[in-house]
Enzyme design. Sequence first.
Site, PDB file in Angstrom:
ATOM      1  N   GLU A   1     -13.656   0.839  16.766  1.00  0.00           N
ATOM      2  CA  GLU A   1     -14.504   1.177  15.696  1.00  0.00           C
ATOM      3  C   GLU A   1     -15.618   0.525  15.893  1.00  0.00           C
ATOM      4  OE1 GLU A   1     -12.315   0.316  11.944  1.00  0.00           O
ATOM      5  OE2 GLU A   1     -11.081   2.295  11.932  1.00  0.00           O
TER       6      GLU A   1
ATOM      7  N   ILE B   1       0.799  -1.136   0.059  1.00  0.00           N
ATOM      8  CA  ILE B   1       0.063  -0.054   0.009  1.00  0.00           C
ATOM      9  C   ILE B   1       0.904   1.250  -0.071  1.00  0.00           C
ATOM     10  CG2 ILE B   1      -1.829   1.320   1.282  1.00  0.00           C
ATOM     11  CD1 ILE B   1      -2.889  -1.256   2.399  1.00  0.00           C
TER      12      ILE B   1
ATOM     13  N   HIS C   1     -13.758   4.445   7.672  1.00  0.00           N
ATOM     14  CA  HIS C   1     -13.011   3.289   7.562  1.00  0.00           C
ATOM     15  C   HIS C   1     -13.266   2.856   6.251  1.00  0.00           C
ATOM     16  CE1 HIS C   1     -10.359  -0.133   9.096  1.00  0.00           C
ATOM     17  NE2 HIS C   1     -10.174  -0.278   7.819  1.00  0.00           N
TER      18      HIS C   1
ATOM     19  N   THR D   1      -4.900   5.873   7.189  1.00  0.00           N
ATOM     20  CA  THR D   1      -5.564   4.943   6.937  1.00  0.00           C
ATOM     21  C   THR D   1      -5.297   3.407   6.884  1.00  0.00           C
ATOM     22  OG1 THR D   1      -4.498   4.841   4.723  1.00  0.00           O
ATOM     23  CG2 THR D   1      -6.241   6.380   4.649  1.00  0.00           C
ATOM     24  N   ALA D   2      -4.663   3.407   7.985  1.00  0.00           N
ATOM     25  CA  ALA D   2      -4.160   1.887   8.553  1.00  0.00           C
ATOM     26  C   ALA D   2      -4.883   1.347   9.608  1.00  0.00           C
ATOM     27  CB  ALA D   2      -2.635   1.987   8.767  1.00  0.00           C
ATOM     28  N   ARG D   3      -4.583   1.781  10.793  1.00  0.00           N
ATOM     29  CA  ARG D   3      -5.186   1.095  11.949  1.00  0.00           C
ATOM     30  C   ARG D   3      -5.240   2.583  13.068  1.00  0.00           C
ATOM     31  NH1 ARG D   3      -7.195  -2.020   9.439  1.00  0.00           N
ATOM     32  NH2 ARG D   3      -7.095  -4.325   9.850  1.00  0.00           N
TER      33      ARG D   3
ATOM     34  N   ASP E   1      -9.285   7.870   8.460  1.00  0.00           N
ATOM     35  CA  ASP E   1     -10.169   6.870   8.018  1.00  0.00           C
ATOM     36  C   ASP E   1     -10.364   5.624   8.954  1.00  0.00           C
ATOM     37  OD1 ASP E   1     -11.847   5.654   5.875  1.00  0.00           O
ATOM     38  OD2 ASP E   1     -10.404   4.145   5.790  1.00  0.00           O
TER      39      ASP E   1
END
Length: 322
Positions: A269, A158, A288, A238-240, A264
């Site tokens: 979550e 990524i 997410h 945008t990972a964790r 994100d």
Amino acid sequence: MKNILAVISPHVGGRTAGAALATVFPDQARVTVVEAADEDPAALREAHVIITGLGPVTAAHLAAAPHLELVQCASHGFDYVDLDAARERGILVCNIGSSGAEKQNVAEQTFALMLALAKQLIPAHTALVEADWALPRLQQSLTELSGKTLGIVGLGHIGEEVARRAVAFDMTVVYAGPRPVAPETAARLGGARHLSLDDLLRASDYVSLHAPLTDGTRHLLDAERLALLKPTAFVVNTARGALIDQDALADALAAGALAGAGLDVFDPEPPTAALRLLKAPNVVLSPHVAGVTRETLVRIALAAVQNVADHLAGKPPRDVVS
């Protein structure tokens, strides 16, 4: 015939999203789709394989499944599986890392967040909806990506996709990770330079996180590291969510020590209403969505299913993380 338990969390579609899995292995396995691993105790007890789409698989779940051979994560991430407990019981845990299933959209979402921050799209839109011509107020904070330095934390599949797009935007790429990439890869990414994490933070105008969540990376960006960033810098994740100390990030944004953040992912979550970042200044938030386009979901499902099918056929699975 083997038994497969497909655990698909409600916030990524639940039983509706997992329904098609029931028809994928007609001659190899019986599939039970649930929204939590312990929802159907009998199915968990008989499971030989668990396919999980962000549904937690804990030590208790593993202990309740005496026949379990494989936990297949339908994602690049695997932090929602108790890896220590899986190792103790000799259970394989795999993700879909080498498939590249999510890399296109995660890279696109990363740039969507970066562009939204640079161009102040959220406050501009909100102001116009409220009949406020905000140009005089916003123009001092509008910036370009061209000429800026992008620091990528984790130059895997990524991260490389993000770097390729950064080169197209005439950005300078630096990256942090366990080791430098091959010289030809660095050259292809515009001469990307390997730096220590602290040096990367000091040098970057944008920092984008693409590292896995492990004990060693939890709160990788804490208050001390966030303080290394320029006050004009932006953080994109945008990972964790837990890669960042969310309270420390909220503090930095409130104090004006950072220009903004694009997020994100969150911890937990979905986020609770108490999350201070929901009301922090100059943030762009998305739920997410970086890995869940129609195209991405098909690639994720195919990669996860293929790995399980290989395991059922006696072939060695790919992307073993534990």
